[in-house]
Design an enzyme around this catalytic site. Sequence first.
Site, PDB file in Angstrom:
ATOM      1  N   LYS A 110      16.972  12.005  19.504  1.00 50.91           N
ATOM      2  CA  LYS A 110      17.480  12.024  20.883  1.00 50.91           C
ATOM      3  C   LYS A 110      17.639  10.608  21.434  1.00 50.91           C
ATOM      4  O   LYS A 110      18.643  10.304  22.067  1.00 50.91           O
ATOM      5  CB  LYS A 110      16.566  12.863  21.779  1.00 50.91           C
ATOM      6  CG  LYS A 110      16.746  14.341  21.467  1.00 50.91           C
ATOM      7  CD  LYS A 110      16.163  15.268  22.490  1.00 50.91           C
ATOM      8  CE  LYS A 110      16.533  16.696  22.149  1.00 50.91           C
ATOM      9  NZ  LYS A 110      15.391  17.569  21.883  1.00 50.91           N
ATOM     10  N   LYS A 189      24.588  20.516  11.510  1.00 56.52           N
ATOM     11  CA  LYS A 189      23.649  21.536  11.980  1.00 56.52           C
ATOM     12  C   LYS A 189      24.127  22.114  13.323  1.00 56.52           C
ATOM     13  O   LYS A 189      24.501  21.353  14.221  1.00 56.52           O
ATOM     14  CB  LYS A 189      22.269  20.894  12.161  1.00 56.52           C
ATOM     15  CG  LYS A 189      21.240  21.885  12.648  1.00 56.52           C
ATOM     16  CD  LYS A 189      20.039  21.221  13.283  1.00 56.52           C
ATOM     17  CE  LYS A 189      19.277  22.235  14.078  1.00 56.52           C
ATOM     18  NZ  LYS A 189      18.721  21.956  15.307  1.00 56.52           N
ATOM     19  N   LYS A 192      23.116  23.075  20.306  1.00 56.49           N
ATOM     20  CA  LYS A 192      23.829  22.930  21.587  1.00 56.49           C
ATOM     21  C   LYS A 192      24.037  21.461  21.935  1.00 56.49           C
ATOM     22  O   LYS A 192      25.004  21.116  22.591  1.00 56.49           O
ATOM     23  CB  LYS A 192      23.161  23.700  22.721  1.00 56.49           C
ATOM     24  CG  LYS A 192      21.697  23.424  22.895  1.00 56.49           C
ATOM     25  CD  LYS A 192      21.116  24.386  23.922  1.00 56.49           C
ATOM     26  CE  LYS A 192      19.606  24.354  23.903  1.00 56.49           C
ATOM     27  NZ  LYS A 192      19.007  25.187  22.857  1.00 56.49           N
TER      28      LYS A 192
HETATM   29  P1  ADP Z   1      19.414  23.548  19.737  1.00 51.30           P
HETATM   30  O1  ADP Z   1      19.396  22.664  18.513  1.00 51.30           O
HETATM   31  O2  ADP Z   1      20.698  24.284  19.865  1.00 51.30           O
HETATM   32  O3  ADP Z   1      19.042  22.788  20.982  1.00 51.30           O
HETATM   33  P2  ADP Z   1      16.752  24.563  19.848  1.00 51.30           P
HETATM   34  O4  ADP Z   1      16.276  23.187  19.506  1.00 51.30           O
HETATM   35  O5  ADP Z   1      16.540  25.079  21.217  1.00 51.30           O
HETATM   36  O6  ADP Z   1      18.307  24.639  19.500  1.00 51.30           O
HETATM   37  O7  ADP Z   1      16.144  25.543  18.774  1.00 51.30           O
HETATM   38  C1  ADP Z   1      15.554  26.804  19.009  1.00 51.30           C
HETATM   39  C2  ADP Z   1      15.078  27.389  17.707  1.00 51.30           C
HETATM   40  O8  ADP Z   1      16.201  27.684  16.882  1.00 51.30           O
HETATM   41  C3  ADP Z   1      14.194  26.443  16.887  1.00 51.30           C
HETATM   42  O9  ADP Z   1      13.179  27.186  16.217  1.00 51.30           O
HETATM   43  C4  ADP Z   1      15.130  25.832  15.905  1.00 51.30           C
HETATM   44  O10 ADP Z   1      14.500  25.421  14.713  1.00 51.30           O
HETATM   45  C5  ADP Z   1      16.093  26.986  15.638  1.00 51.30           C
HETATM   46  N1  ADP Z   1      17.424  26.469  15.332  1.00 51.30           N
HETATM   47  C6  ADP Z   1      18.249  25.797  16.178  1.00 51.30           C
HETATM   48  N2  ADP Z   1      19.387  25.468  15.568  1.00 51.30           N
HETATM   49  C7  ADP Z   1      19.296  25.920  14.295  1.00 51.30           C
HETATM   50  C8  ADP Z   1      20.158  25.887  13.158  1.00 51.30           C
HETATM   51  N3  ADP Z   1      21.366  25.330  13.210  1.00 51.30           N
HETATM   52  N4  ADP Z   1      19.742  26.455  12.023  1.00 51.30           N
HETATM   53  C9  ADP Z   1      18.527  27.047  11.956  1.00 51.30           C
HETATM   54  N5  ADP Z   1      17.658  27.119  12.984  1.00 51.30           N
HETATM   55  C10 ADP Z   1      18.026  26.562  14.144  1.00 51.30           C
END
Ligand code: ADP
Length: 320
Positions: A110, A189, A192
């Site tokens: 970040k 990956k 959001k």
């Molecule tokens: P983002 O990356 O969209 O901000 P979060 O960090 O809020 O998502 O992730 C919420 C949950 O979903 C976590 O347990 C994270 O490991 C899982 N997760 C998020 N994106 C992925 C992805 N592309 N593949 C697998 N798991 C994911």
Amino acid sequence: MRILSGIQPSGRLHLGNYFGMMQPAISLQDEGDAFYFIADYHSLTSLQDPKALRTHVLDLALDFLACGLDPAKATFFRQSDVPEVCELAWILSTLTPMPMLENCHSYKDKTARGLTPNHGLFAYPVLMAADILIYDSDLVPVGQDQKQHVEVTRDIATKFNHTFGETLRLPKSRIKEDVAKVPGLDGEKMSKSYDNTITIFEPEKALRKKVMGIKTDSTPVEEPKDPDASLIVDLFKLVAPEADVDTLKADFRRGGTGYGDFKKRLFEAIWLHFEPMRQRRANLENNLDYVHEVLRKSADRARSIAQTTMDRVRLASGLR
Ligand code: ADP
Ligand code: TRP
């Protein structure tokens, strides 16, 4: 066995969240005493808009229940309904070496992207450790990117136990390897933060548009295409039965079909896969009292367990 996981209410549910965390977590609800929560304290590190936060919390509650979380099996609550977790986070922070937090990938990613970090973002893994430890969790199902945070949790708990005597239970992460990293529209990956998500509960037209926006190479329609190097196939595997995946792959190899057609098939498969969840979600939207009641009752249960742990922690650390 206590199973625990949380997800931040900071955006709309996407395929990565669902296959990486939500679906594995929900299927574990039959294997132990599951605790799942909406990490609203955590999302304040990046979302400072009260109206949006309230909307996201409710959306996430609807998503979880629509996707199969059964409140008769799992304790499903909002993180901030158990404020004791902030007290534990403070106590744990006094045992957490700064370099350990400076080393966390999610923090480094970040800041590398130019975000000016607030203290909450820096201390994020300590609050996550408190979430996990306050409920005596054994198993933490998460996506790959959260694995390091669970390791940090173990290190902090070990330090606590070493300093104050055996008090906290050490958890393990559970990563479903085949869906550890669901790719997004651009092949990176899905996240959001990268604006490359396929969000699940979208109106049909918007979802179709998203799927049609998947990045592909410029292989002409008539030429064979490599199914093993295709984002479309990777996503299709998540939502379609094996026989349909085999057919899709054969059509890739044969040539004569353009990426546009393959994307249409992918859209249909996603739409069909989430049809039952969409129905359930629509029903829940008309029954919000039920949703609030589930969160309230679960919070009572979670809070009483957290208070028991805090009694132990206060006693061990000399605060009592
Ligand atoms: P983002 O990356 O969209 O901000 P979060 O960090 O809020 O998502 O992730 C919420 C949950 O979903 C976590 O347990 C994270 O490991 C899982 N997760 C998020 N994106 C992925 C992805 N592309 N593949 C697998 N798991 C994911
Ligand atoms: N950090 C997690 C995420 O971004 C959410 C989370 C907060 C969490 N506390 C947790 C996950 C405790 C597992 C256990 O997805």
